[in-house]
Design a protein around this motif. Structure first.
Motif, mmCIF file in Angstrom:
data_model
loop_
_atom_site.group_PDB
_atom_site.id
_atom_site.type_symbol
_atom_site.label_atom_id
_atom_site.label_comp_id
_atom_site.label_asym_id
_atom_site.label_seq_id
_atom_site.Cartn_x
_atom_site.Cartn_y
_atom_site.Cartn_z
ATOM 1 N N GLN A 1 40.482 45.107 39.410
ATOM 2 C CA GLN A 1 40.644 43.965 40.305
ATOM 3 C C GLN A 1 39.575 43.959 41.396
ATOM 4 N N TYR A 2 39.263 45.139 41.927
ATOM 5 C CA TYR A 2 38.234 45.237 42.963
ATOM 6 C C TYR A 2 36.874 44.801 42.417
ATOM 7 N N ALA A 3 36.552 45.234 41.209
ATOM 8 C CA ALA A 3 35.283 44.836 40.597
ATOM 9 C C ALA A 3 35.253 43.343 40.311
ATOM 10 N N LEU A 4 36.384 42.801 39.853
ATOM 11 C CA LEU A 4 36.466 41.368 39.549
ATOM 12 C C LEU A 4 36.262 40.526 40.801
ATOM 13 N N ARG A 5 36.942 40.903 41.865
ATOM 14 C CA ARG A 5 36.830 40.132 43.102
ATOM 15 C C ARG A 5 35.447 40.293 43.732
ATOM 16 N N SER A 6 34.902 41.510 43.674
ATOM 17 C CA SER A 6 33.592 41.751 44.276
ATOM 18 C C SER A 6 32.484 40.996 43.562
ATOM 19 N N THR A 7 32.645 40.792 42.248
ATOM 20 C CA THR A 7 31.590 40.161 41.466
ATOM 21 C C THR A 7 31.787 38.648 41.308
ATOM 22 N N LEU A 8 32.995 38.235 40.955
ATOM 23 C CA LEU A 8 33.249 36.813 40.696
ATOM 24 C C LEU A 8 34.064 36.126 41.782
ATOM 25 N N GLY A 9 34.613 36.896 42.714
ATOM 26 C CA GLY A 9 35.361 36.301 43.817
ATOM 27 C C GLY A 9 36.755 35.853 43.475
ATOM 28 N N ILE A 10 37.301 36.275 42.327
ATOM 29 C CA ILE A 10 38.616 35.810 41.892
ATOM 30 C C ILE A 10 39.584 36.977 41.764
ATOM 31 N N SER A 11 40.877 36.641 41.720
ATOM 32 C CA SER A 11 41.902 37.669 41.719
ATOM 33 C C SER A 11 43.002 37.314 40.740
#
Length: 384
Positions: free
Chosen positions: A371-381
């Motif tokens: 989740q941290y990688a997803l939010r850091s890269t694409l801004g979504i959760s």
């Protein structure tokens, strides 16, 4: 200059709108439509169509079936291209390095692990990443790496458990995976996983402010205020494991060199009398916790931890303490001791502390780093 500023502002607005549209597609779980996104955002149909065209061209979004008719022309649904884009999530511990390929909907696609001969071996981390890269043909969007230590940008500033100081993990993995690498402290990762699960149907609401305490081979914490993880001035918020809580020559010596650290008293390895660096995933912790000698250590450790958390809870004004890591596998007796000790020593003018075990740490161990990688890269959760 004004023209350049205007262009930069327009680009920032478009980037924000792209992220919002992508989040709505993800949250829609295959039911989102262009018209629905326009209604939710207040953007024009033309703007939404342009945004979606870009996301489709990038391969992040694909068109699905026709939606149910609402009286006019049936709209085309949109969904995330989860099978074509994945994340890698790693958990680095002294006794085990493990990882998973996670699709953009949060499902595990493949896993890999390596038991280090020496705690903190970077080659073992590289080996697991190679295995994960080989396990997927999808585009790897980002890599999230969860470590017991202080993560600061691309660096692990310090990890007592792994013996790392100023390790540039992104550089160590260069050439193995071509994707952004995001490092996160293990307690922070578990706290993120737990908070994203809070919005799942049937989950109870324990509020947006809490202290997440991770007990495994070490002790760490994550401070969450108003739903956000607090990093602190030097990315060290929650580093409570090496605060001395026992004093004198009889206090146990910690791996950090000090005596009587919280980690030496309440880590799961200490509570069960296990050696440092033990692979807790390979053991039946509930059975070990039931042994008479373990029950005595667990009761004593719970008293020490509860008293320490009374001070932290009052200082931060957080009413909820979430216990994660391997601790939930100890069973109800440990958290029962925590609740009883906190109730015996109420803090005047402070909110009473509530204790619970983490929801998803054991069932979905990779969720936080992913989740941290997803939010850091694409801004979504996944909780958006």
């Amino acid at each position: 200059m004004a023209e350049e500023h205007g262009k930069a502002t327009q680009a920032a607005v478009r980037e924000r709108n792209l992220t919002t549209a992508l989040q709505l597609v993800l949250s829609g779980n295959g039911t989102a439509t262009r018209a629905g996104i326009a209604r939710r955002t207040g953007l024009t149909s033309a703007t939404v169509s342009s945004l979606l065209a870009g996301l489709i061209a990038d391969g992040l979004v694909i068109e699905g079936q026709l939606a149910e008719s609402t009286g006019g022309k049936r709209a085309t649904t949109l969904r995330i291209a989860a099978e074509d884009h994945v994340l890698l999530a790693l958990i680095v511990q002294p006794g085990l390095v493990r990882g998973a390929v996670i699709d953009l909907l949060g499902a595990e696609v493949a896993t890999a692990s390596q038991r280090p001969a020496t705690p903190g071996s970077l080659e073992d981390v590289r080996t697991v990443v190679r295995k994960l890269v080989a396990a997927t043909t999808a585009r790897i969007v980002a890599v999230g790496v969860q470590v017991p230590g202080i993560a600061d940008g691309p660096l692990i500033r310090e990890s007592v458990q792994l013996g790392w100081t100023d390790v540039d993990l992104a550089r160590e993995l260069a050439g193995i995976v071509e994707a952004p690498i995001h490092l996160i402290n293990d307690a922070d990762a578990e706290a993120i996983a737990d908070s994203t699960a809070a919005d799942e149907p049937g989950a109870d609401d324990f509020g947006a402010s809490q202290l997440f305490v991770s007990l495994s081979t070490g002790v760490g914490a994550a401070v969450i205020l108003d739903g956000e993880v607090v990093a602190g001035a030097s990315h060290r918020a929650g580093e409570i494991g090496h605060v001395p809580v026992l004093f004198g020559p009889e206090a146990p010596v910690c791996a950090c060199g000090n005596r009587g650290c919280l980690e030496e008293v309440v880590s799961v390895t200490s509570l069960l009398g296990l050696p440092h660096g033990t692979d807790l995933e390979a053991l039946d912790l509930a059975a070990l916790a039931a042994a008479p000698e373990s029950r005595h250590r667990i009761a004593d450790g719970a008293r020490v931890l509860a008293r320490a958390l009374l001070l932290v809870g009052a200082a931060l004004d957080v009413p909820n303490i979430v216990i994660g890591g391997a601790a939930p596998r100890l069973g109800p007796e440990f958290i029962g001791h925590l609740r009883a000790e906190a109730a015996r020593h109420p803090v005047k003018a402070a909110m009473p502390l509530g204790f619970r075990y983490a929801r998803v740490a054991q069932e979905q161990p990779y969720r936080g780093a992913a989740q941290y990688a997803l939010r850091s890269t694409l801004g979504i959760s996944w909780a958006g």
